[in-house]
Each structure stands twice: as structure tokens, then as C-alpha cells.
Write a protein that holds these residues in place. Structure first.
Motif: not given
Lengths: 530, 530
Positions: B506-517
Motif C-alpha cells: 500500500l505504501l509503495f503503491s501510494t508513493v508510486a502513484i504520487f510520483r507518477f502524478l
């Protein structure tokens, strides 16, 4: 997801000294009970204590459901308090029942759980206000101190009794089914979540991986409840009124004796503590003869016997279509049926079915003609069914009822039909299975034999240990003081950290020395080559 | 470091069917006892079972120390086995005593511990050979099966009895002070090392950080003992002879009832299990009148009363200089002294001191003239002192004796002088302190009152639960089956791993999504700028 068994006890208390008449023959016991079905249990214990010559003083609410102001058993201290959510509670019960029947979505059950927790939270904050008013009432406190009680007997489903005992510096005996937030053992004894199901989870002591995940999630609800909904209010009071400060959880853990209203015929085996006494079924007694008309009705069933049905006191009747379905199944059966039912008379009712407002449940369960008990799974009913060896067809409605019935089902002594699954077909199949499949009766009678085969009757044990605490002014040698340790010391995490550090340092030193020696020898080799 | 209390029980058994006469009135119990002081306890239980009409068959060694071949109590199965290290054991005891007196180095105690563990290991491997010979003896096994025993009663200090019970598929009751490797609770109930002292550690239930480190290190010795010294031999047998295979630890965990020879007046409070029954002091009875000459001697002490001294049966006498010192202190006292002493007569002996080879210890402890008990701290002696309320001056010699005495000292009911510290001065000071400081007697009498105040006498409890297992053909509902779980499931480490993984994902997904955006919006900004 169903809303099984999240502990909830609804009591009406009130503050303000109205009457108070302490007396001092025999032992002198201050009782802080919980109202409702909890009081029924407490009263049975009080009757026995009274018979043994002890003086009892009961703290009760002016608008109590069950606890009379005047009683030959006790003198009373009446206090004023109004929880003010009786109506909301009724709505909650109806909504929960409807959600089950309509197989509502997980979201609905989540909302109901939220409502329930918020209700619990409100209730405890009212109790906290009440407690503060008691503690601030100098006249009452002086009177309580002057009475020189030998101990406080309280039901820890609510905590004012426990905090009051601590404030008055009196030994404490708990008469307990639930504590402020869940099952008392979790506060008291190590409780591995791998095989100890959390109440409300609908799990047994044999769990697969997914079930253990579920169990831990349910446990986190209890922790949340204690830490954020129940604890803070009481803790603030403890901090303010108790010398040296403390928290309500520690106060419960400090109790001298826990009289648990369960045992290991009913409950799954689990770690326990030396100051826990299991008095499950302490209220059970041999059956008394039935009133003549009821006896005639029961006897008229002949060899087919009788089915007894009740769904407890919280609900007067099932929804009409469900009740009609059940009545039509009964109507076809050769057995006679005695059904405690206060709602509209089912249209499909047969001649073999007697609807009653109230029934002598214990005496009926103890009657040799009784073949099956159709019940909601309240603790008392389940214990009585075990005592008398009558197999149960269970229709759990709220709270701990599913868990209670599950314990019978796991032992092959009962069968559960969830409310959402109750229809003519399932009910007919269920009742016939429990009635005609011999194993149900055999298993229940085995439980009954085990339950009755104890070194001392549960009620005698309860009395023994209450008097024990009076004789010895407490029982501190039976309880650990481990709860006073910080959590990291309790779990030896500090020691583990030390040992890990030592191991790491040793490892790194070894590697460093090895590299140093290696490098030196390589340098030497190089020097030689030069 | 002292060699306190590492459990050690020394038994002589032997293999080869010599006599066997089963009989079948009442219950039919197969007894696999441990010789020595353990047998004394077992025999007291057998006397009571015999009196209740049960038939007992005892498996004994042909060269047994204490277990008679012929007895009115039981029929016997005599087997041949010779541990063959009696002499070595005597040397070990003497070396241990000398090491304590000479305050030897930690290295010496380490060597003694090593010797002790190696002795244990040898002993268990001899027992394993014996067990295999029993299991391979078809005639004996057939005879045991034909006898249709209701249960096996065994002392789990050695495991052949337990393995035999499993092989014969019989219910099992343990009469237990120690199990094959340490304290039974550690195998049975969750035992947080933060407040449960490991036997032999010399710790109490209140430990600071350093003590907790010590406790964990001592625990690792027990685990080592079970895993590498005791377990493998039995486990191989279990694997070979028991259908489906198993290990000896599980067999012990499977016992129906544990009759623990302790209680929480003696032991520190700790988690326990529903199938544990505490029968500490079950051997204690009201004192009988003394023989006339002893009574005269005791009465001649007048108001000063009597001191009773014994150091148990393992040691005949203390080294001469120590004994002389003690005798000279006694000689100066106004009390009379009865001293069980089999060695050389101390040169400094006073007229007030009676040396005896044997004494009616229970009756002396129960005599109102007895003021202090000078003892080595064997479990039986300590329990009898508690029962009769006589404070103890303890000189622990071996094994669990220090730990036993520590439990009295912690309650202010006894005082320990370690062997290395015993001299005229310390002994005089110690004996006078226990004699004249009222608190010792008061505290011990409080323990006595608590011990005697039980719902049912310990012996009656023992009998009740043995008969309970016979009545119900076991007591599986009182024991968890959690021991069958893999350790990572028991501790829910698998669930923890899942929850951690989910949290990490969950943490990594959130970070990944955030970075992508973030990147996209930056890229858009750049594109716009272009």
C-alpha cells in the motif's frame, strides 16, 4: 459479516444519594451491579451470600429496570443517572435484526458496528460522569468509608464499581461475563490469537490462516474500543481521584478474584490465571415441578415429547413472516411446542403449539419430556441447556449469541441457523435434525455430565472465593503484577535488543578483524612482490 | 553462579518381565513412577487410590531404591535396567557441595553444569533403551493391552511412562514436579520470561533488566537440554513406534490432567491451563503424637521450644568444619535441637542437641514446641513447613532447593544462608533472626492459613481428577491442541508477515502513484513551457 457478540451491556444507573442503610452482621459487601440480564445473575449470587449471613449493600439506579429499591436481600444506595438512549437501543436492535434477515451489505454491518461502538462510547461517558458525581459527593464517600466494607463485588462490564473499589482501597471480586471492552481473559492471561477466538469473530479455537487474519482484525477493534472509546474517560478519573494515578485496565487487572460465568465445558480451552474461578452454570438447579396445567400439556405430548422455544427478553417477537414460517413447521410436527412469544399471534399456529408470555424455562429444560430447545443463545439459556442436557437449535440475534451457540455446535450438541437463513424449509430441516439425529442429544448429555462433574458446585465455589477474599483481606498472592511492567519489558523486547546488539557487534568485530588480517597479509604479499 | 535447581531426578529402572499380576476390581491404573523422593510422593497418592478401591500396577526396577516388589498396595511389573552412574552421581554431589563451600570459580560451576547435563543425557538414553525393550517385548505389550487399564499415571521427570501411555492409547495423568527438561508449565502454558523465573536461575517474579537477561539465558539451557540432550532419543522412539509419528514433548502436552505438586501459596503466580490441578502439600497431614522419649525431649525445652534440622536424604552430613560450627552455635542456645545427622559426631555438640538417624519430620514440624526448621529446601520439607506454619532457615545444597527456599524468603517466611556463607557467625545470626524476629513466624503462619484454606484438600483433588479421567475416558476438553500448530502459526508470524506485506505494498503503491502524478504534471508543465 454479522454483528455477533460484540460485548454490550445496557444499564440504567443514576446519581444522587437517596437512601442508604448499612448494616454489619457477618461480612459486609458493597455490590456495584450491572442492570438487565447481568443483574439476574448477580442477584442469584446475592441470594446465596445473604443466606450465608452476609450484609449486602447494592448501588442501584433510581429508574432501574430490574434492581428493586427495597429488598429483603440488601439495603440499597439509589443514585440518579439516565443513559438516555433506550429508544436508540431499540432501533439498533431492530435494524440489526432486519439487516440479518435482508442479508444486508457489509457496509450496512459496518455502519451498525460503528453505531454500536458509538453507543458504547456514549454509555461509558455517562457512567464516567456518574462516577465522578459519586466521588465528588463527600457525604456519600464518607458514608461508604464509615461502613467498613470487607470487599466490593462488581460486574466489570462497566467500570465505576472497580474504580470505586480502588478509591475506597477495598478488595475486589468481579462477577464477570464481559469487561468494559470485550473478554476478560484478554486483559488477564496471555491469549495467543492463533487459537483464542476474539468474541464477535464467530471463530473457534481451530483457525486456518484466513481465520487468524480475521481474528487479529477483530482483536484490533477491541483494542481500539478500549484505547479510544472506553479507556480515556475512566483513565482521566483515575488520574484525578486515585492517589498516584492509574488506568482503568490496571484496576481490573488488580482484582483479587474473577468469578467467570463460564467454564471449559462451554468455553474453548485456553490459558488462565490462578485468581480466575469458573462458575459457569452457577445459576442452574434441579428442575422444580411445573404448574399443573403446563405439566398436563407437556404430558399430553406422549412419546414425542416437547419442544421449548424462546428468543430471550431483548426481542418480543420475530418478524411476522419468519414467525409464521416457524409456526407452520411446528404445526406439522407430532411434538407439543411451548413458545415464549409476545408479538402478533402467527396465523399458521397449530393446535400443538402453546404461546406463552413467560415460562419456567429452567424447569421446562429439566423436564424429561423436553427434546429440543430452540433458543437465541444467551449465556444463561445455553448454560441451562448444558446443565439439563437438552440439545439446542439456535437462532442467534445479537452480541455474543452466535459465539455461545457456536460452542455447542462445535461439540455436536447444537445447530445454528442464522437469522437470514431461517425459512420454512431450513427450520423444518434443522429442527428435525436436532430432534432425530441421536448424536445431538448424546453430545449434549455428555456436556451435561462433564458440567455436573466438578469437585465443588459452581455456586459453592463462588461463595467460597468471596468469603476467602474476606477472610484474607484480598488474594494478592494469586495475581501477577506483570501488568505493571512496561510493554517492552513484559515482552522482553529490551533484552532481545541487547542480545541482537551483542550478536551484531560480535559479528561485525569478527568480520573487521578478519578483513584487517586479510589486508595485512595481502599488503605483506604485495611488499614481498615489490 | 550456583547450580540451583536444574531439574534432576535419578532413578533406577530395569527391563525384562519378571512378575506381572493384573487385577480388575474398581479402576485399573498402570503406574510408571520415578524412584527416589519422587516415589515417596507417588506412593502417598497410590495409598489413597488403593483405599478408594482402585487396582494399581506399578512398573519398577529390579534394583529399585525404594519401590518394593511386593506390596499390599499394588501388583508390580519388574523390569531390569541399570543407570550405572550412582557412583558418578555421588561424586557429582560432593563436588558440587565442595565447589559451593570453596566459592569456586564460574568455570568450575560451568564444568559441573556440563557434567550434570551429560549425566542427564546418559540417563535419558538408558531410559530410552529400556523403553524400546519394553515396546519390543511382545509378550509384555500384549499383557499390558489385555489388562485394559483405564489410565496411565506417571511422573514425567522421565518420559517412558508417557510414551508407553501414548503407545497403549490410554488416557494419562501426570503426577509432576519436573518434566524431562525443566518446569512443566513452560511446555504447557504461555510463560512470559519477563516475570516467570526459570528454575535454577535463582530469580523471583520481579526481575530487573539484568535479571531478565539471566532468565532468558537460563531458559536457553532448558531448550538446549530438551532439543539436543533429552528429546532426540525419545523422539526417535516415538517416530518408530507411534502410529503417525510424534515427539515426546507433544506427548507430554497431550496429557489429560497435570497434578502439579505445588500451588500458589508456594509458587509465584503465573499463567496456567484448565487441565492443571495444584496439589502442593497433598502429602501433609495433621501431626501424630511423637514417640514418648522424643516427646519428653521436646517438652524439656520448655518455653524456649525446639529447633528441627535436616538436610535431606541425598547428603548424610555436611563437611566436618561446617557441622562443628553449626553444633557450637546450637550448644550456646537455650532451645533444644533435633538434628538428623548421619556423619561423624561434631566435636562441639552441646547437651541440648539430639542427633538422630531418622526423625518423624512431619510430626515434629506439627508439634507446637517447634520454633524453626533448619532445612535444605527439598520440595516436600518446604511444603510441610508451610502446612505446619514453621519458619525456615534454609541451607540449599542442590537442584531446586535454592529456588524452593527463595519462595519462602520472598514472602518473609524463611531465610537463606548459601552453603559457601555458612559459618559460626552467619549461622548464629541467621538462626536467631528467624527465631526471634516475629515476622518470620507470622508470615509463615499466614502462608499456612492460605494453604489450608482451599475449596477441597489437595489429596482429595488429586483423587477426584484421577477418577474424573477414568469416568470420562480422558479430559480432552480441558487441553488446547495449540501445540499441534507450527510455531510460526502459533505466534501468528505468518499473519504478521501478510499484514506487513499489505502495508508495504500500500505504501509503495501510494508513493508510486504520487510520483507518477507528480512527474506527469511536471512533464505537462515542461511541455507547456516549450
Amino acid at each position: 459479516m454479522a454483528l455477533h457478540g460484540i460485548c454490550g451491556i445496557f444499564v440504567v444507573l443514576s446519581v444522587g444519594l437517596i437512601s442508604f442503610t448499612p448494616s454489619c452482621d457477618g461480612g459486609n459487601i458493597l455490590v456495584f451491579p450491572v442492570d438487565g440480564s447481568h443483574w439476574i445473575n448477580m442477584k442469584i449470587l446475592l441470594e446465596e451470600l445473604h443466606a450465608k449471613g452476609h450484609n449486602l449493600t447494592v448501588i442501584r439506579a433510581s429508574n432501574s429496570w430490574y434492581i428493586a429499591k427495597k429488598s429483603p436481600l440488601y439495603t440499597s444506595i439509589t443514585i440518579k443517572m439516565d443513559l438516555g438512549f433506550e429508544e436508540f437501543f431499540d432501533v439498533f436492535l431492530n435494524d440489526t435484526m432486519r439487516a440479518q434477515i435482508e442479508r444486508a451489505s457489509a457496509l450496512t454491518f459496518f455502519k451498525l458496528t460503528k453505531d454500536f461502538l458509538s453507543m458504547i462510547s456514549t454509555a461509558h461517558s455517562v457512567w464516567c460522569d456518574t462516577l465522578m458525581e459519586i466521588l465528588d459527593d463527600e457525604k456519600m464517600i464518607k458514608s461508604l468509608l464509615d461502613s467498613k466494607y470487607d470487599l466490593v463485588l462488581t460486574d466489570p462490564a462497566v467500570a465505576p464499581g472497580a474504580v470505586l473499589a480502588k478509591y475506597l482501597k477495598l478488595p475486589m471480586v468481579l462477577n464477570v461475563r464481559w469487561i468494559t471492552s470485550g473478554e476478560g481473559h484478554f486483559a488477564l492471561a496471555p491469549s495467543p490469537l492463533s487459537y483464542i477466538p476474539v468474541p464477535g469473530s464467530g471463530l473457534t479455537d481451530k483457525m486456518n490462516f484466513i481465520q487468524r487474519v480475521k481474528n487479529i482484525l477483530f482483536y484490533s477493534i477491541i483494542v481500539f474500543q478500549q484505547k479510544f472509546l472506553v479507556g480515556p474517560g475512566y483513565d482521566a478519573i483515575c488520574e484525578k481521584y486515585i492517589e498516584g494515578g492509574c488506568d482503568v485496565f490496571s484496576i481490573l487487572q488488580e482484582a483479587d478474584i474473577w468469578l467467570f460465568r463460564s467454564d471449559f465445558v462451554f468455553e474453548f480451552p485456553r490459558p488462565t490465571m490462578p485468581n480466575v474461578v469458573y462458575i459457569g452454570g452457577f445459576q442452574c438447579k434441579p428442575a422444580q415441578p411445573l404448574p399443573a396445567d403446563l405439566e398436563d400439556f407437556v404430558q399430553s405430548a406422549g412419546e414425542h415429547g416437547v419442544i421449548v422455544m424462546t428468543l430471550g427478553t431483548l426481542v418480543n417477537a420475530l418478524p411476522k413472516d419468519v414467525a409464521d414460517g416457524i409456526a407452520s413447521v411446528f404445526a406439522k410436527m407430532p411434538q407439543k411446542v411451548i413458545w415464549r412469544h409476545k408479538g402478533e399471534r402467527p396465523s399458521t399456529l397449530g393446535n400443538n403449539t402453546l404461546l406463552v408470555d413467560w415460562m419456567p424455562q429452567k424447569d421446562l429444560l429439566g423436564h424429561p419430556q423436553t427434546k429440543v430447545f430452540v433458543a437465541h443463545g444467551g449465556t444463561n439459556g445455553v448454560q441451562e441447556a448444558i446443565y439439563h442436557g437438552v440439545p439446542v437449535l439456535g437462532i442467534p440475534l445479537f452480541f455474543d449469541q452466535y459465539d455461545n451457540l457456536l460452542r455447542l455446535q462445535e461439540r455436536g450438541a447444537g445447530k445454528i441457523i442464522e437469522l437470514g437463513d431461517v425459512n420454512r424449509h431450513s427450520f423444518e430441516q434443522g429442527i428435525n435434525e436436532v430432534l432425530h439425529q441421536d448424536s445431538y442429544r448424546q453430545n449434549m448429555q455428555r456436556l451435561s455430565r462433564l458440567h455436573r462433574d466438578q469437585p465443588m458446585a459452581p455456586m459453592d465455589q463462588a461463595i467460597f472465593w468471596v468469603e476467602y477474599v474476606m477472610r484474607h483481606k484480598g488474594a494478592p498472592h494469586l495475581r501477577t503484577e506483570a501488568y505493571k511492567m512496561p510493554w517492552y519489558s513484559y515482552y522482553c523486547l529490551d533484552v532481545l535488543l541487547l542480545l541482537l546488539t551483542v550478536a551484531t557487534v560480535l559479528l561485525f568485530s569478527t568480520v573487521a578483524i578478519f578483513r584487517f588480517l586479510c589486508c595485512r597479509s595481502r599488503r605483506k604479499t604485495k611488499t614481498k612482490q615489490h
